[in-house]
Design a protein around this motif. Structure first.
Motif, PDB file in Angstrom:
ATOM      1  N   GLY A  51      -2.579  11.599   5.565  1.00  0.00           N
ATOM      2  CA  GLY A  51      -3.121  11.123   6.837  1.00  0.00           C
ATOM      3  C   GLY A  51      -2.084  10.218   7.474  1.00  0.00           C
ATOM      4  O   GLY A  51      -2.279   9.020   7.584  1.00  0.00           O
ATOM      5  N   GLU A  52      -0.972  10.826   7.908  1.00  0.00           N
ATOM      6  CA  GLU A  52       0.134  10.015   8.435  1.00  0.00           C
ATOM      7  C   GLU A  52       0.206  10.153   9.944  1.00  0.00           C
ATOM      8  O   GLU A  52       0.139  11.260  10.480  1.00  0.00           O
ATOM      9  CB  GLU A  52       1.440  10.495   7.780  1.00  0.00           C
ATOM     10  CG  GLU A  52       2.397   9.396   7.464  1.00  0.00           C
ATOM     11  CD  GLU A  52       1.889   8.431   6.391  1.00  0.00           C
ATOM     12  OE1 GLU A  52       1.339   7.369   6.751  1.00  0.00           O
ATOM     13  OE2 GLU A  52       2.056   8.741   5.195  1.00  0.00           O
ATOM     14  N   HIS A  53       0.348   9.002  10.605  1.00  0.00           N
ATOM     15  CA  HIS A  53       0.389   8.914  12.067  1.00  0.00           C
ATOM     16  C   HIS A  53      -0.916   9.418  12.686  1.00  0.00           C
ATOM     17  O   HIS A  53      -0.925   9.934  13.797  1.00  0.00           O
ATOM     18  CB  HIS A  53       1.607   9.654  12.635  1.00  0.00           C
ATOM     19  CG  HIS A  53       2.892   8.947  12.320  1.00  0.00           C
ATOM     20  ND1 HIS A  53       3.385   7.905  13.065  1.00  0.00           N
ATOM     21  CD2 HIS A  53       3.762   9.106  11.282  1.00  0.00           C
ATOM     22  CE1 HIS A  53       4.512   7.463  12.528  1.00  0.00           C
ATOM     23  NE2 HIS A  53       4.763   8.167  11.433  1.00  0.00           N
ATOM     24  N   CYS A  58       1.248  -0.710  15.892  1.00  0.00           N
ATOM     25  CA  CYS A  58       0.775   0.003  14.697  1.00  0.00           C
ATOM     26  C   CYS A  58      -0.729   0.270  14.742  1.00  0.00           C
ATOM     27  O   CYS A  58      -1.466  -0.365  15.497  1.00  0.00           O
ATOM     28  CB  CYS A  58       1.108  -0.801  13.447  1.00  0.00           C
ATOM     29  SG  CYS A  58       0.186  -2.322  13.328  1.00  0.00           S
ATOM     30  N   GLY A  59      -1.160   1.198  13.903  1.00  0.00           N
ATOM     31  CA  GLY A  59      -2.584   1.466  13.725  1.00  0.00           C
ATOM     32  C   GLY A  59      -3.168   0.436  12.758  1.00  0.00           C
ATOM     33  O   GLY A  59      -2.538  -0.592  12.481  1.00  0.00           O
ATOM     34  N   ILE A  60      -4.333   0.770  12.194  1.00  0.00           N
ATOM     35  CA  ILE A  60      -5.038  -0.206  11.364  1.00  0.00           C
ATOM     36  C   ILE A  60      -4.868   0.066   9.861  1.00  0.00           C
ATOM     37  O   ILE A  60      -5.271  -0.734   9.019  1.00  0.00           O
ATOM     38  CB  ILE A  60      -6.542  -0.220  11.760  1.00  0.00           C
ATOM     39  CG1 ILE A  60      -7.258  -1.472  11.247  1.00  0.00           C
ATOM     40  CG2 ILE A  60      -7.259   1.038  11.293  1.00  0.00           C
ATOM     41  CD1 ILE A  60      -6.844  -2.734  11.905  1.00  0.00           C
ATOM     42  N   MET A  61      -4.235   1.212   9.525  1.00  0.00           N
ATOM     43  CA  MET A  61      -4.231   1.639   8.119  1.00  0.00           C
ATOM     44  C   MET A  61      -3.664   0.598   7.148  1.00  0.00           C
ATOM     45  O   MET A  61      -4.280   0.305   6.117  1.00  0.00           O
ATOM     46  CB  MET A  61      -3.438   2.935   7.977  1.00  0.00           C
ATOM     47  CG  MET A  61      -3.194   3.293   6.516  1.00  0.00           C
ATOM     48  SD  MET A  61      -2.435   4.866   6.315  1.00  0.00           S
ATOM     49  CE  MET A  61      -0.773   4.565   6.860  1.00  0.00           C
ATOM     50  N   ASP A  62      -2.495   0.058   7.456  1.00  0.00           N
ATOM     51  CA  ASP A  62      -1.817  -0.806   6.476  1.00  0.00           C
ATOM     52  C   ASP A  62      -2.626  -2.054   6.204  1.00  0.00           C
ATOM     53  O   ASP A  62      -2.879  -2.425   5.050  1.00  0.00           O
ATOM     54  CB  ASP A  62      -0.431  -1.225   6.992  1.00  0.00           C
ATOM     55  CG  ASP A  62       0.456  -0.046   7.291  1.00  0.00           C
ATOM     56  OD1 ASP A  62       0.054   1.085   6.941  1.00  0.00           O
ATOM     57  OD2 ASP A  62       1.527  -0.234   7.876  1.00  0.00           O
ATOM     58  N   TYR A  97       8.842   4.453  16.397  1.00  0.00           N
ATOM     59  CA  TYR A  97       7.397   4.454  16.104  1.00  0.00           C
ATOM     60  C   TYR A  97       6.608   4.318  17.413  1.00  0.00           C
ATOM     61  O   TYR A  97       5.709   5.111  17.700  1.00  0.00           O
ATOM     62  CB  TYR A  97       7.073   3.294  15.149  1.00  0.00           C
ATOM     63  CG  TYR A  97       5.619   3.221  14.752  1.00  0.00           C
ATOM     64  CD1 TYR A  97       5.152   3.871  13.622  1.00  0.00           C
ATOM     65  CD2 TYR A  97       4.709   2.507  15.520  1.00  0.00           C
ATOM     66  CE1 TYR A  97       3.823   3.816  13.262  1.00  0.00           C
ATOM     67  CE2 TYR A  97       3.375   2.447  15.172  1.00  0.00           C
ATOM     68  CZ  TYR A  97       2.933   3.095  14.038  1.00  0.00           C
ATOM     69  OH  TYR A  97       1.610   3.045  13.692  1.00  0.00           O
ATOM     70  N   ASP A 107      -3.711   7.188  12.260  1.00  0.00           N
ATOM     71  CA  ASP A 107      -4.571   5.995  12.441  1.00  0.00           C
ATOM     72  C   ASP A 107      -4.636   5.528  13.888  1.00  0.00           C
ATOM     73  O   ASP A 107      -5.725   5.252  14.405  1.00  0.00           O
ATOM     74  CB  ASP A 107      -4.190   4.857  11.468  1.00  0.00           C
ATOM     75  CG  ASP A 107      -2.783   4.302  11.625  1.00  0.00           C
ATOM     76  OD1 ASP A 107      -1.976   4.918  12.350  1.00  0.00           O
ATOM     77  OD2 ASP A 107      -2.507   3.242  11.016  1.00  0.00           O
ATOM     78  N   TYR A 108      -3.477   5.495  14.585  1.00  0.00           N
ATOM     79  CA  TYR A 108      -3.531   5.041  15.985  1.00  0.00           C
ATOM     80  C   TYR A 108      -4.039   6.148  16.918  1.00  0.00           C
ATOM     81  O   TYR A 108      -4.089   5.964  18.132  1.00  0.00           O
ATOM     82  CB  TYR A 108      -2.157   4.495  16.445  1.00  0.00           C
ATOM     83  CG  TYR A 108      -0.987   5.417  16.206  1.00  0.00           C
ATOM     84  CD1 TYR A 108      -0.664   6.423  17.098  1.00  0.00           C
ATOM     85  CD2 TYR A 108      -0.191   5.270  15.061  1.00  0.00           C
ATOM     86  CE1 TYR A 108       0.414   7.265  16.872  1.00  0.00           C
ATOM     87  CE2 TYR A 108       0.891   6.096  14.831  1.00  0.00           C
ATOM     88  CZ  TYR A 108       1.186   7.091  15.739  1.00  0.00           C
ATOM     89  OH  TYR A 108       2.259   7.925  15.514  1.00  0.00           O
ATOM     90  N   ARG A 122       0.833  -1.204   0.000  1.00  0.00           N
ATOM     91  CA  ARG A 122       0.000   0.000   0.000  1.00  0.00           C
ATOM     92  C   ARG A 122       0.863   1.247   0.000  1.00  0.00           C
ATOM     93  O   ARG A 122       2.017   1.241   0.424  1.00  0.00           O
ATOM     94  CB  ARG A 122      -0.974   0.039   1.176  1.00  0.00           C
ATOM     95  CG  ARG A 122      -0.367   0.269   2.547  1.00  0.00           C
ATOM     96  CD  ARG A 122      -0.362   1.714   3.010  1.00  0.00           C
ATOM     97  NE  ARG A 122       0.415   1.904   4.223  1.00  0.00           N
ATOM     98  CZ  ARG A 122       1.712   2.152   4.245  1.00  0.00           C
ATOM     99  NH1 ARG A 122       2.406   2.241   3.138  1.00  0.00           N
ATOM    100  NH2 ARG A 122       2.340   2.332   5.397  1.00  0.00           N
ATOM    101  N   GLY A 179       3.991   6.451   4.860  1.00  0.00           N
ATOM    102  CA  GLY A 179       4.248   5.365   5.823  1.00  0.00           C
ATOM    103  C   GLY A 179       4.772   5.911   7.140  1.00  0.00           C
ATOM    104  O   GLY A 179       4.541   7.072   7.483  1.00  0.00           O
ATOM    105  N   ALA A 180       5.495   5.075   7.865  1.00  0.00           N
ATOM    106  CA  ALA A 180       5.940   5.472   9.203  1.00  0.00           C
ATOM    107  C   ALA A 180       7.026   6.546   9.182  1.00  0.00           C
ATOM    108  O   ALA A 180       7.149   7.343  10.099  1.00  0.00           O
ATOM    109  CB  ALA A 180       6.451   4.246   9.949  1.00  0.00           C
TER     110      ALA A 180
HETATM  111  C1  GLA Z   1       3.054   2.514   9.744  1.00  0.00           C
HETATM  112  C2  GLA Z   1       1.972   1.857  10.599  1.00  0.00           C
HETATM  113  C3  GLA Z   1       0.592   2.445  10.293  1.00  0.00           C
HETATM  114  C4  GLA Z   1       0.622   3.978  10.382  1.00  0.00           C
HETATM  115  C5  GLA Z   1       1.799   4.553   9.596  1.00  0.00           C
HETATM  116  C6  GLA Z   1       1.956   6.027   9.797  1.00  0.00           C
HETATM  117  O1  GLA Z   1       2.872   2.214   8.413  1.00  0.00           O
HETATM  118  O2  GLA Z   1       1.934   0.455  10.369  1.00  0.00           O
HETATM  119  O3  GLA Z   1      -0.371   1.902  11.164  1.00  0.00           O
HETATM  120  O4  GLA Z   1       0.646   4.402  11.705  1.00  0.00           O
HETATM  121  O5  GLA Z   1       3.028   3.919   9.940  1.00  0.00           O
HETATM  122  O6  GLA Z   1       0.874   6.722   9.294  1.00  0.00           O
END
Ligand code: GLA
Length: 386
Positions: A34-36, A169-173, A223, A38-39, A29, A337-338
């Motif tokens: 919309g970075e950081h 991590c959040g749920i985005m990925d 992270y 999701d959590y 993906r 991404g992260a």
């Molecule tokens: C990583 C995490 C995601 C998200 C991004 C930053 O990809 O796995 O959950 O927090 O960083 O947006």
């Protein structure tokens, strides 16, 4: 990647037995904006890529689970009794972590042979991990008839990261990899999981992903540090206002209460999250109204905030973005991404694509002594059997 070649490799490794194998695919993906967030229960706008991870898998009659990959040397055979043990720093922890999640739900597997083959660059921030997780979860769900929905498998994969891999991590990925839709970005509310596909077909423009090729080192601990900084901001603000997540705050509300956050660094982190969340809303609107230039400006603002307030970019990512923005046909560019290395994503006018790769590549090398890689991805669908 051709199905016949993947099967040929599989048979070369495991032999041609009675049961026939099945083939599954899960994409990588790229996050557009919309970075950081999701959590923090906020909004994100990722897309699934046309490249990803293939899995050929077959049930066996013995008590072992065997792993092989076209991308890594390590081959591993684990007895069904020892599946709970983590292997030091190896890719097989992703499938092991998924099996562990199923087992925690009382779902048992039998002997299996796994063969993975992927074309997502590793440690590039394009979700090669989530891709392995989802393709494994999807395949096991199918083979053993566990009957979980894709959303269940997405949540299960995130739990595997938290509990087995150790990244909060959040749920985005996992969501983008599981639910991706061809030619669309996914506008996702990470608190409610409500999602709307937004058409993302660029007429006259290309998406270019540029890889810093910087090895990310301690990125997972940095992270997790950001995750806990956001939790501290919530806890400080909670003294004067009831909130669960930073995303509960509009910009106005945040400005009323931000001085409750005692630590200046933590305040900066929270500022990024609240404004970035708002940028996603503006970006979706811009896309819907076909205002690509506005969208590009928001990408640039996002990068600047990740650089100055969230401090997750670094010299390599900043250089790639800076050099990209010097090319005439670039309307937006940011890290994706992260961070702490990984990739940038840029929107580039068709006729400047070659110049982009040439000039950005050259200047980046001069400044960092690293050679970047460039990818021109299509936006694809989520995990599936092929
Ligand atoms: C990583 C995490 C995601 C998200 C991004 C930053 O990809 O796995 O959950 O927090 O960083 O947006």
């Amino acid at each position: 990647m051709q199905k016949s070649n993947l099967l040929k490799d599989f048979f070369r490794i495991y032999g041609n037995q009675e049961n026939s194998p099945q083939l599954f695919f899960s994409p990588g993906r790229v996050n557009l904006i919309g970075e950081h967030t999701d959590y923090n229960g906020g909004f994100v706008l990722p897309c699934a890529l046309s490249f990803g991870t293939y899995l050929v898998i077959r049930k066996t009659n013995d008590d072992n689970v065997k792993f092989a990959s076209a991308n890594f040397e390590l081959k591993k055979s684990v007895s069904l009794k020892n599946l709970k043990e983590k292997v030091n720093g190896e890719w097989v922890n992703f499938p092991l972590g998924i099996i562990d999640q199923f087992s925690k739900k009382g779902k048992q597997i039998s002997g299996l042979e796994f063969y993975y083959s992927g074309n997502i660059p590793n440690e590039a921030g394009l979700s090669s991990s989530a891709s392995i997780e989802l393709v494994t979860a999807f395949a096991l769900n199918d083979l053993f008839g566990f009957d979980y929905s894709i959303i269940d498998l997405i949540m299960l994969s995130q739990k595997c990261e938290h509990e087995f891999i150790g990244v909060k991590c959040g749920i985005m990925d996992q969501f983008a990899v599981g639910m991706g839709k061809k030619d669309h970005a996914l506008f996702l509310n990470c608190k409610t999981m409500k999602h709307i596909p937004v058409r993302f077909k660029l007429d006259g423009y290309r998406l270019i992903i540029a890889n810093t090729n910087l090895k990310r080192g301690l990125s997972s601990s940095k992270y997790n540090e950001r995750v806990s900084e956001c939790a501290r901001a919530v806890s400080d603000i909670s003294k004067v206002m009831e909130i669960n997540d930073l995303s509960d705050l509009s910009i106005d509300l945040f400005n009323e209460v931000k001085n409750e956050i005692k630590d200046n660094t933590v305040k900066q982190r929270a500022t990024h999250v609240v404004y970035e969340n708002n940028r996603v809303l503006k970006a979706v609107k811009a896309l819907e109204q076909n205002q690509l230039e506005t969208f590009g400006k928001l990408m640039i603002e996002s990068h600047n905030s990740l650089r100055d307030k969230y401090e997750v970019t670094g010299f390599e990512l900043d250089t790639l973005v800076e050099e990209a923005l010097k090319i005439k046909g670039v309307i937006g560019s940011r890290m994706t991404g992260a961070g702490f290395g990984g990739c940038t994503v840029s929107i580039v006018k068709d006729e400047f694509v070659e110049e982009f790769q040439h000039k950005v590549g050259e200047e980046y090398f001069k400044k960092t002594k690293l050679k970047p890689d460039f990818y021109l991805p299509e936006i694809g669908d989520g995990v599936r059997e092929v």
